[in-house]
Enzyme design. Structure first.
Site, mmCIF file in Angstrom:
data_model
loop_
_atom_site.group_PDB
_atom_site.id
_atom_site.type_symbol
_atom_site.label_atom_id
_atom_site.label_comp_id
_atom_site.label_asym_id
_atom_site.label_seq_id
_atom_site.Cartn_x
_atom_site.Cartn_y
_atom_site.Cartn_z
ATOM 1 N N GLU A 28 70.041 25.327 54.038
ATOM 2 C CA GLU A 28 70.749 26.241 53.150
ATOM 3 C C GLU A 28 69.898 26.684 51.959
ATOM 4 O O GLU A 28 70.400 27.313 51.043
ATOM 5 C CB GLU A 28 72.048 25.600 52.668
ATOM 6 N N TYR A 84 77.421 19.549 60.227
ATOM 7 C CA TYR A 84 76.018 19.837 60.522
ATOM 8 C C TYR A 84 75.604 19.170 61.818
ATOM 9 O O TYR A 84 75.956 18.029 62.082
ATOM 10 C CB TYR A 84 75.111 19.348 59.385
ATOM 11 N N GLY A 91 73.918 24.318 70.249
ATOM 12 C CA GLY A 91 74.176 25.031 71.491
ATOM 13 C C GLY A 91 74.748 24.147 72.583
ATOM 14 O O GLY A 91 74.864 24.569 73.724
ATOM 15 N N ILE A 94 78.386 20.423 70.188
ATOM 16 C CA ILE A 94 78.567 19.242 69.335
ATOM 17 C C ILE A 94 79.376 19.608 68.097
ATOM 18 O O ILE A 94 80.285 18.880 67.695
ATOM 19 C CB ILE A 94 77.205 18.614 68.970
ATOM 20 N N GLY A 95 79.071 20.763 67.503
ATOM 21 C CA GLY A 95 79.847 21.230 66.349
ATOM 22 C C GLY A 95 81.311 21.419 66.705
ATOM 23 O O GLY A 95 82.204 21.062 65.929
ATOM 24 N N ASN A 122 74.977 32.747 57.009
ATOM 25 C CA ASN A 122 74.925 31.842 58.157
ATOM 26 C C ASN A 122 75.773 32.415 59.306
ATOM 27 O O ASN A 122 76.852 31.908 59.626
ATOM 28 C CB ASN A 122 75.400 30.446 57.751
ATOM 29 N N TYR A 129 83.175 29.943 63.646
ATOM 30 C CA TYR A 129 84.442 29.754 62.946
ATOM 31 C C TYR A 129 85.430 30.874 63.276
ATOM 32 O O TYR A 129 86.620 30.622 63.456
ATOM 33 C CB TYR A 129 84.214 29.649 61.441
#
Length: 155
Positions: A28, A84, A91, A94-95, A122, A129
Site C-alpha cells: 500500500e 491480505y 488467484g 484464498i481471499g 487497488n 469486493y
C-alpha cells in the site's frame, strides 16, 4: 491449486501475521506508517481477532484481522481491518475463503454490518469486493489522529 486451511490465529501466529501486515503496508506504499509490533500485538491481543490461511507445510500465506465495533446508525458491527494474501498465492480464492470466515463470524454473532476499507487504486481488490456484492462508499473520508496527535489534542 495448493491445499489451504483457514483457522483462527493464536499468539504463536503473531510473528507471521505481523510480517503479512508489514508486507501489506509495503504493497500500500505506507510501510513507514507501521507503528505496531509483535510485542504490542501480544499486549493488546484482547482487542482483535484473526483468521490465517495456512499451507500444508505450515506457512501462513494470508490473514484476515478484525474486531467488533458499534456504529450508532446500525449497531453491532464487524470491522475487517486487514485482509491480505501473499502475492505468490493470489488467484487461488484464498481471499474469498478468508472473507467467507469473516461473514460466518458476522452471522454467528448477529452483526448488523461488516465494514472495511480499500484503497481507491487497488482495482483487483475493488473488483473482488464488488463481485461479492459490497457497497463501496466513495463519499466518506478517513479522519485519523496518531498517538502524538491524541496526546496533543486540545480544542
Amino acid at each position: 491449486m495448493m491445499n489451504i486451511t483457514i483457522r483462527k490465529a493464536n499468539e504463536a501466529d503473531f510473528e507471521p501475521i505481523f510480517a503479512l501486515i508489514y508486507e501489506l503496508a509495503t504493497f500500500e506504499k505506507a510501510a513507514g506508517k507501521v507503528r505496531n509490533s509483535v510485542e504490542r500485538m501480544r499486549e493488546e491481543q484482547d482487542f482483535f481477532e484473526c483468521f490465517v490461511a495456512q499451507k500444508d507445510d505450515g506457512e501462513i500465506v494470508g490473514m484476515a484481522l478484525y474486531y467488533f465495533a458499534y456504529y450508532t446508525w446500525v449497531g453491532k458491527s464487524l470491522y475487517l481491518d486487514d485482509l491480505y494474501v501473499k502475492a505468490t498465492c493470489r488467484g487461488q480464492k484464498i481471499g474469498t475463503q478468508l472473507l467467507n470466515e469473516i461473514f460466518a463470524v458476522a452471522k454467528k454473532t448477529h452483526c448488523k454490518r461488516v465494514r472495511w476499507q480499500v484503497l481507491h487504486w487497488n482495482q483487483p481488490a475493488i473488483d473482488l469486493y464488488k463481485k461479492c456484492g459490497a457497497d463501496i462508499d466513495e463519499a466518506w473520508h478517513n479522519c485519523d489522529f496518531d498517538e502524538n496527535g491524541i496526546v496533543q489534542f486540545f480544542v
